[in-house]
Motif scaffolding. Sequence first.
Motif, short mmCIF file in Angstrom:
data_model
loop_
_atom_site.label_atom_id
_atom_site.label_comp_id
_atom_site.label_asym_id
_atom_site.label_seq_id
_atom_site.Cartn_x
_atom_site.Cartn_y
_atom_site.Cartn_z
N SER A 163 0.83 -1.21 0.00
CA SER A 163 0.00 0.00 0.00
C SER A 163 0.86 1.26 0.00
O SER A 163 0.46 2.29 -0.53
CB SER A 163 -0.93 0.00 1.20
OG SER A 163 -0.16 -0.15 2.36
N ASN A 164 2.07 1.21 0.59
CA ASN A 164 2.89 2.43 0.55
C ASN A 164 4.21 2.28 -0.20
O ASN A 164 5.09 3.13 -0.10
CB ASN A 164 3.10 3.03 1.94
CG ASN A 164 3.60 2.00 2.92
OD1 ASN A 164 3.75 0.84 2.54
ND2 ASN A 164 3.84 2.41 4.14
N ILE A 165 4.36 1.21 -0.97
CA ILE A 165 5.53 1.10 -1.86
C ILE A 165 5.00 0.92 -3.29
O ILE A 165 4.28 -0.04 -3.56
CB ILE A 165 6.43 -0.10 -1.52
CG1 ILE A 165 6.90 -0.02 -0.06
CG2 ILE A 165 7.62 -0.19 -2.47
CD1 ILE A 165 7.67 -1.22 0.43
N ARG A 166 5.34 1.88 -4.15
CA ARG A 166 4.86 1.81 -5.52
C ARG A 166 6.00 1.43 -6.46
O ARG A 166 7.11 1.93 -6.31
CB ARG A 166 4.34 3.20 -5.92
CG ARG A 166 3.05 3.13 -6.67
CD ARG A 166 2.19 4.37 -6.52
NE ARG A 166 2.79 5.51 -5.93
CZ ARG A 166 3.11 6.64 -6.61
NH1 ARG A 166 2.89 6.72 -7.89
NH2 ARG A 166 3.61 7.68 -5.98
N LEU A 167 5.69 0.58 -7.39
CA LEU A 167 6.68 0.20 -8.40
C LEU A 167 6.41 1.02 -9.64
O LEU A 167 5.28 1.04 -10.12
CB LEU A 167 6.45 -1.26 -8.79
CG LEU A 167 7.13 -2.35 -8.01
CD1 LEU A 167 6.71 -3.70 -8.57
CD2 LEU A 167 8.63 -2.20 -8.13
N VAL A 168 7.43 1.68 -10.16
CA VAL A 168 7.23 2.39 -11.44
C VAL A 168 8.38 2.04 -12.37
O VAL A 168 9.50 1.77 -11.92
CB VAL A 168 7.11 3.93 -11.27
CG1 VAL A 168 5.93 4.33 -10.43
CG2 VAL A 168 8.38 4.53 -10.74
N ALA A 169 8.10 2.06 -13.66
CA ALA A 169 9.13 1.75 -14.65
C ALA A 169 9.60 3.04 -15.30
O ALA A 169 8.80 3.97 -15.52
CB ALA A 169 8.58 0.80 -15.70
N ASP A 170 10.89 3.11 -15.61
CA ASP A 170 11.47 4.28 -16.29
C ASP A 170 10.63 4.66 -17.50
O ASP A 170 10.15 3.78 -18.23
CB ASP A 170 12.89 3.96 -16.77
CG ASP A 170 13.91 3.96 -15.64
OD1 ASP A 170 13.62 4.51 -14.56
OD2 ASP A 170 15.01 3.41 -15.85
N LYS A 171 10.54 5.96 -17.75
CA LYS A 171 9.78 6.40 -18.93
C LYS A 171 10.44 5.89 -20.20
O LYS A 171 9.77 5.59 -21.18
CB LYS A 171 9.67 7.92 -18.94
CG LYS A 171 8.90 8.37 -17.70
CD LYS A 171 8.17 9.66 -17.85
CE LYS A 171 7.45 9.84 -16.54
NZ LYS A 171 6.44 10.67 -16.36
N VAL A 172 11.77 5.83 -20.18
CA VAL A 172 12.51 5.20 -21.29
C VAL A 172 13.53 4.26 -20.64
O VAL A 172 14.33 4.70 -19.81
CB VAL A 172 13.26 6.25 -22.15
CG1 VAL A 172 13.99 5.57 -23.30
CG2 VAL A 172 12.29 7.31 -22.68
N ALA A 173 13.49 2.99 -20.99
CA ALA A 173 14.38 2.01 -20.35
C ALA A 173 15.84 2.21 -20.76
O ALA A 173 16.13 2.74 -21.84
CB ALA A 173 13.93 0.60 -20.71
N ASP A 174 16.74 1.79 -19.86
CA ASP A 174 18.18 1.79 -20.14
C ASP A 174 18.74 3.17 -20.48
O ASP A 174 19.57 3.32 -21.37
CB ASP A 174 18.50 0.80 -21.27
CG ASP A 174 18.32 -0.63 -20.79
OD1 ASP A 174 18.79 -0.95 -19.67
OD2 ASP A 174 17.70 -1.41 -21.52
N THR A 175 18.26 4.17 -19.76
CA THR A 175 18.76 5.53 -20.01
C THR A 175 19.50 6.08 -18.79
O THR A 175 19.78 7.27 -18.72
CB THR A 175 17.58 6.46 -20.39
OG1 THR A 175 16.59 5.71 -21.08
CG2 THR A 175 18.04 7.57 -21.31
N GLY A 176 19.79 5.20 -17.85
CA GLY A 176 20.65 5.59 -16.74
C GLY A 176 19.91 6.15 -15.53
O GLY A 176 18.71 6.39 -15.56
N PRO A 177 20.68 6.37 -14.45
CA PRO A 177 20.09 6.82 -13.18
C PRO A 177 19.35 8.16 -13.31
O PRO A 177 18.40 8.42 -12.57
CB PRO A 177 21.29 6.98 -12.25
CG PRO A 177 22.40 6.23 -12.88
CD PRO A 177 22.13 6.13 -14.34
N LEU A 178 19.79 9.00 -14.25
CA LEU A 178 19.11 10.29 -14.43
C LEU A 178 17.64 10.06 -14.83
O LEU A 178 16.73 10.75 -14.33
CB LEU A 178 19.83 11.10 -15.51
CG LEU A 178 19.51 12.59 -15.58
CD1 LEU A 178 19.95 13.32 -14.32
CD2 LEU A 178 20.21 13.21 -16.80
#
Length: 202
Positions: free
Chosen positions: A68-83
């Motif tokens: 309920s208080n941990i959300r999983l989200v995926a990068d808007k563009v994969a493999d583009t680094g920590p930024l």
Amino acid sequence: MFTSAGIILAGGRSRRMGRDKAFLSLPGPGERTFVEYLTHLLTSLCHEVVLVVRDTEQMARYASYATSNIRLVADKVADTGPLMGLYTGLGAIATTHALVVAVDMPFVQPVMASFLLSCPLDEAPVVPVVKAIPQVLLAVYPRTLVPQLEALLQEGRRDLRSVLEARHVHYIDETHLREIDPQLRSFVNVNTPEELSRLRSS
Ligand SMILES: Nc1nc2c(ncn2[C@@H]2O[C@H](COP(=O)(O)OP(=O)(O)OP(=O)(O)O)[C@@H](O)[C@H]2O)c(=O)[nH]1
């Protein structure tokens, strides 16, 4: 205390380690994986926690961490680094600031996380400095950075340090950090099997 979010960056490829660093563990009481340790730590201190992975395939492997208080989200563009991870994470939070932690930092001390979260919150990132190196992977960032991050990503930047270039930053010096965490264990990160074995035997 619960005015900020926590963001865990977990979307790297762990190429040097050879397996996902999030699922490594170190011996100790109630041995937990790195991701378990960090989600537990941040949920105890933050209003919400966002775990940023790179794509839906990785997301499936992390599904059990969503609560309920941990959300999983995926990068808007994969493999583009920590930024891209920071951009995606800050875009997903409801609060004004977030404590950002890399998933390969298994010794982040609760006192250090609390201290960083208690620093005055304004438009400037709060960045610890250890051995003259800004610790951008354990730092507090305001959500207002999002447009700057977008511009940096469009320039092809991937590294978090680029955020510090054109911005006022509250740097926290090493002497101050040592008062909180004398051995600066909070800033240890693990990248290779050799580093992991050294930590396991120390
Ligand atoms: N969300 C997200 N996080 C990332 C991405 N790249 C790296 N990270 C995270 O940023 C932190 C630092 O990553 P690095 O150690 O530089 O890279 P890594 O991919 O984990 O490891 P190597 O493949 O060995 O370089 C880790 O917590 C990574 O999971 C990315 O593309 N997206």
